[in-house]
Scaffold this active site. Structure first.
Site, PDB file in Angstrom:
ATOM      1  N   THR A  40      20.979 -39.445  16.123  1.00  0.00           N
ATOM      2  CA  THR A  40      22.100 -40.130  16.779  1.00  0.00           C
ATOM      3  C   THR A  40      21.834 -40.327  18.268  1.00  0.00           C
ATOM      4  O   THR A  40      22.459 -41.170  18.890  1.00  0.00           O
ATOM      5  CB  THR A  40      23.398 -39.302  16.621  1.00  0.00           C
ATOM      6  OG1 THR A  40      23.078 -37.940  16.887  1.00  0.00           O
ATOM      7  CG2 THR A  40      23.969 -39.430  15.218  1.00  0.00           C
ATOM      8  N   GLY A 125       4.991 -27.806  15.928  1.00  0.00           N
ATOM      9  CA  GLY A 125       5.153 -28.726  14.801  1.00  0.00           C
ATOM     10  C   GLY A 125       6.205 -28.286  13.803  1.00  0.00           C
ATOM     11  O   GLY A 125       6.216 -28.740  12.665  1.00  0.00           O
ATOM     12  N   ALA A 126       7.120 -27.403  14.217  1.00  0.00           N
ATOM     13  CA  ALA A 126       8.143 -26.910  13.286  1.00  0.00           C
ATOM     14  C   ALA A 126       9.482 -27.599  13.511  1.00  0.00           C
ATOM     15  O   ALA A 126      10.484 -27.234  12.914  1.00  0.00           O
ATOM     16  CB  ALA A 126       8.289 -25.401  13.431  1.00  0.00           C
ATOM     17  N   GLY A 127       9.503 -28.593  14.397  1.00  0.00           N
ATOM     18  CA  GLY A 127      10.753 -29.299  14.677  1.00  0.00           C
ATOM     19  C   GLY A 127      11.636 -28.550  15.662  1.00  0.00           C
ATOM     20  O   GLY A 127      12.834 -28.783  15.736  1.00  0.00           O
ATOM     21  N   SER A 130       8.755 -27.932  20.695  1.00  0.00           N
ATOM     22  CA  SER A 130       7.823 -27.275  21.605  1.00  0.00           C
ATOM     23  C   SER A 130       7.328 -28.282  22.636  1.00  0.00           C
ATOM     24  O   SER A 130       7.086 -27.934  23.796  1.00  0.00           O
ATOM     25  CB  SER A 130       6.657 -26.677  20.835  1.00  0.00           C
ATOM     26  OG  SER A 130       6.089 -27.654  19.986  1.00  0.00           O
ATOM     27  N   GLU A 163       7.345 -38.525  27.352  1.00  0.00           N
ATOM     28  CA  GLU A 163       7.122 -38.527  25.898  1.00  0.00           C
ATOM     29  C   GLU A 163       7.130 -39.970  25.362  1.00  0.00           C
ATOM     30  O   GLU A 163       6.297 -40.348  24.545  1.00  0.00           O
ATOM     31  CB  GLU A 163       8.227 -37.703  25.221  1.00  0.00           C
ATOM     32  CG  GLU A 163       8.158 -37.701  23.720  1.00  0.00           C
ATOM     33  CD  GLU A 163       7.737 -36.375  23.115  1.00  0.00           C
ATOM     34  OE1 GLU A 163       7.723 -35.357  23.824  1.00  0.00           O
ATOM     35  OE2 GLU A 163       7.403 -36.364  21.922  1.00  0.00           O
ATOM     36  N   ASP A 175      16.202 -33.431  22.987  1.00  0.00           N
ATOM     37  CA  ASP A 175      15.362 -32.233  23.065  1.00  0.00           C
ATOM     38  C   ASP A 175      15.169 -31.765  24.506  1.00  0.00           C
ATOM     39  O   ASP A 175      15.287 -30.580  24.818  1.00  0.00           O
ATOM     40  CB  ASP A 175      13.977 -32.512  22.440  1.00  0.00           C
ATOM     41  CG  ASP A 175      14.098 -32.968  21.002  1.00  0.00           C
ATOM     42  OD1 ASP A 175      15.198 -32.853  20.434  1.00  0.00           O
ATOM     43  OD2 ASP A 175      13.087 -33.455  20.453  1.00  0.00           O
ATOM     44  N   TYR A 225       9.239 -42.243  12.800  1.00  0.00           N
ATOM     45  CA  TYR A 225      10.330 -42.034  13.763  1.00  0.00           C
ATOM     46  C   TYR A 225      10.579 -43.325  14.546  1.00  0.00           C
ATOM     47  O   TYR A 225      11.706 -43.799  14.649  1.00  0.00           O
ATOM     48  CB  TYR A 225       9.967 -40.885  14.715  1.00  0.00           C
ATOM     49  CG  TYR A 225      11.059 -40.564  15.701  1.00  0.00           C
ATOM     50  CD1 TYR A 225      11.999 -39.575  15.419  1.00  0.00           C
ATOM     51  CD2 TYR A 225      11.179 -41.249  16.906  1.00  0.00           C
ATOM     52  CE1 TYR A 225      13.020 -39.279  16.310  1.00  0.00           C
ATOM     53  CE2 TYR A 225      12.191 -40.971  17.798  1.00  0.00           C
ATOM     54  CZ  TYR A 225      13.103 -39.976  17.500  1.00  0.00           C
ATOM     55  OH  TYR A 225      14.123 -39.705  18.394  1.00  0.00           O
TER      56      TYR A 225
HETATM   57  C1  GLA Z   1      13.359 -35.619  17.518  1.00  0.00           C
HETATM   58  C2  GLA Z   1      13.561 -36.430  18.794  1.00  0.00           C
HETATM   59  C3  GLA Z   1      15.019 -36.362  19.275  1.00  0.00           C
HETATM   60  C4  GLA Z   1      15.980 -36.732  18.133  1.00  0.00           C
HETATM   61  C5  GLA Z   1      15.628 -35.954  16.858  1.00  0.00           C
HETATM   62  C6  GLA Z   1      16.436 -36.426  15.674  1.00  0.00           C
HETATM   63  O1  GLA Z   1      13.561 -34.255  17.755  1.00  0.00           O
HETATM   64  O2  GLA Z   1      12.728 -35.936  19.819  1.00  0.00           O
HETATM   65  O3  GLA Z   1      15.202 -37.217  20.372  1.00  0.00           O
HETATM   66  O4  GLA Z   1      16.005 -38.104  17.914  1.00  0.00           O
HETATM   67  O5  GLA Z   1      14.261 -36.072  16.521  1.00  0.00           O
HETATM   68  O6  GLA Z   1      17.776 -36.153  15.865  1.00  0.00           O
END
Ligand code: GLA
Length: 394
Positions: A40, A125-127, A130, A163, A175, A225
């Site tokens: 979002t 790489g675990a979401g 990092s 990024e 993030d 993505y």
């Molecule tokens: C990654 C992106 C964030 C966000 C999420 C999904 O973590 O870095 O900006 O879009 O995916 O919510």
């Protein structure tokens, strides 16, 4: 202080001292979780992230020349480059730091040469972002070292742009914002359109935040993505033909989607429907939090997972399995895949006294189906990017 934290600081300190002498300062920058509100942020909606008690630690000091010398202590790898000749590297980790240097220079900030060493306990790489943690640590450290006078929000924007432009992932702002602005025991309700935010107390009494890492790392993650982002933008463009004031999916409604996207590719309809529903779901979920109704909140987490899996198509078999498994456990209030997707973790709100049994059962079931081990992390909500007190370190 937990032993792991000591261990990371110790590593950074020792490696810095033996390679470069005494560092000028130390910075810590955390990874993040997100309770609800996925995909979002780049649609100008809301998110509900928090910083966690796992972080990247960075030691930094000036050099006499105009070079940047970096060491990733955990990877036993190093990288050097001249400030006037920055370029993308095969060494992925270094791009997150150099991307920040690049952004600062492009925005007219004067930097000198510097040495930096980093290490951390944010699983890669675990979401758990990092990469955002590294970017925020870097911009924060450089801001202090060269007295650039940047505000926190300016640093967040620079880190995000690093990024977007240097690394090439068109991520939203969540993030970096969560890593920089995190606060113990609070989740951040962030409006990604206005960047207004609000700390919501997250009462963890009797509840643990359990992350189950599938350890799946899809190489397609960044391409897919960026594609999701394009699909959302394509939907907005069509809606705008009839409703020119709709600048993003934040301002779109389900009725507009049904009305305007009827002759469009089903994928675009699905992507846009998910985002519009998710923005609304987050707002309702915040009311649940305010009312202390974690059960209702958890139900919405399952709904989010369902949408991410079926409409947004960013899940994978392993994540779906863990979310489904959680649903069968009475001690889990809610669970879903977290972050960009295509691997990484599920986030689970679990009754404290049942955590051990749940983790064990999930691990066994996962192993049976996929023949691999998933990795559990029990996290708590921590503070955002900050300077570390030198007295603690030396
Ligand atoms: C990654 C992106 C964030 C966000 C999420 C999904 O973590 O870095 O900006 O879009 O995916 O919510």
């Amino acid at each position: 202080m937990p032993t792991e934290l000591n261990h990371c600081i110790e590593t950074v300190r020792t490696v810095f001292v033996s390679n470069f002498g005494h560092p000028t300062l130390f910075v810590q920058s955390p990874g993040r979780i997100n309770l609800i509100g996925e995909h979002t942020d780049y649609n100008q909606g809301f998110v509900l992230p928090a910083a966690i008690d796992k972080a990247i630690y960075l030691a930094i000091g000036k050099r006499e020349d105009k070079e940047v010398h970096l060491i990733a202590a955990d990877l036993a790898d190093s990288f050097s480059v001249a400030l006037n000749n920055l370029s993308f590297s095969e060494k992925t980790w270094s791009n997150y730091l150099i991307g920040v240097v690049d952004q600062l220079q492009k925005n007219g900030y004067q930097l000198g040469g510097f040495n930096a060493v980093l290490a951390g306990d944010v699983p890669l790489g675990a979401g758990l972002s990092s990469s955002a943690a590294v970017e925020c640590a870097t911009v924060f450290a450089l801001n202090e070292l060269f007295e650039l006078g940047l505000s926190k929000i300016e640093m967040v924007r620079l880190a995000q742009k690093a990024e977007n432009e240097f690394v090439g992932v068109k991520c939203g702002i969540m993030d970096q914002f969560a890593s920089m602005f995190g606060k113990t025991d609070a989740v951040i309700q962030l409006d990604c359109q206005s960047l207004g935010y609000n700390y919501m107390p997250f009462n963890q009494e009797g509840i643990k935040i359990v992350l189950l890492d599938t350890r799946v790392k899809h190489s397609l993650a960044s391409t897919e993505y960026n594609l999701r982002r394009e699909e959302c933008e394509a939907g907005v463009k069509i809606i705008q033909e009839k409703y020119p004031a709709v600048a993003s999916l934040r301002n779109a409604t389900m009725q507009m989607i049904q009305e305007c996207l009827i002759n469009t590719d089903q994928k675009i309809i699905d992507r846009c429907s998910f985002v519009v529903a998710e923005i609304k779901r987050l707002q309702d979920a915040c009311k649940d939090l305010e009312a202390g109704d974690l059960k209702a909140f958890g139900k919405k987490m399952y709904e989010t997972h369902d949408g991410l899996s079926k409409l947004y198509e960013v899940s994978c078999a392993e994540l779906d399995f863990l979310a489904d498994f959680a649903k069968t456990e009475a001690s889990v209030l809610g669970a879903r895949m977290m972050g960009g997707g295509f691997g990484g973790c599920t986030i689970n709100l679990v009754e404290e006294n049942a955590v051990e049994a749940f983790v064990l059962a999930a691990g066994n079931a996962f192993q049976k189906v996929f023949g691999t081990e998933m990795k559990p992390y029990i996290v708590s909500i921590g503070n955002g990017t900050s300077l570390l007190d030198e007295n603690v370190i030396f």
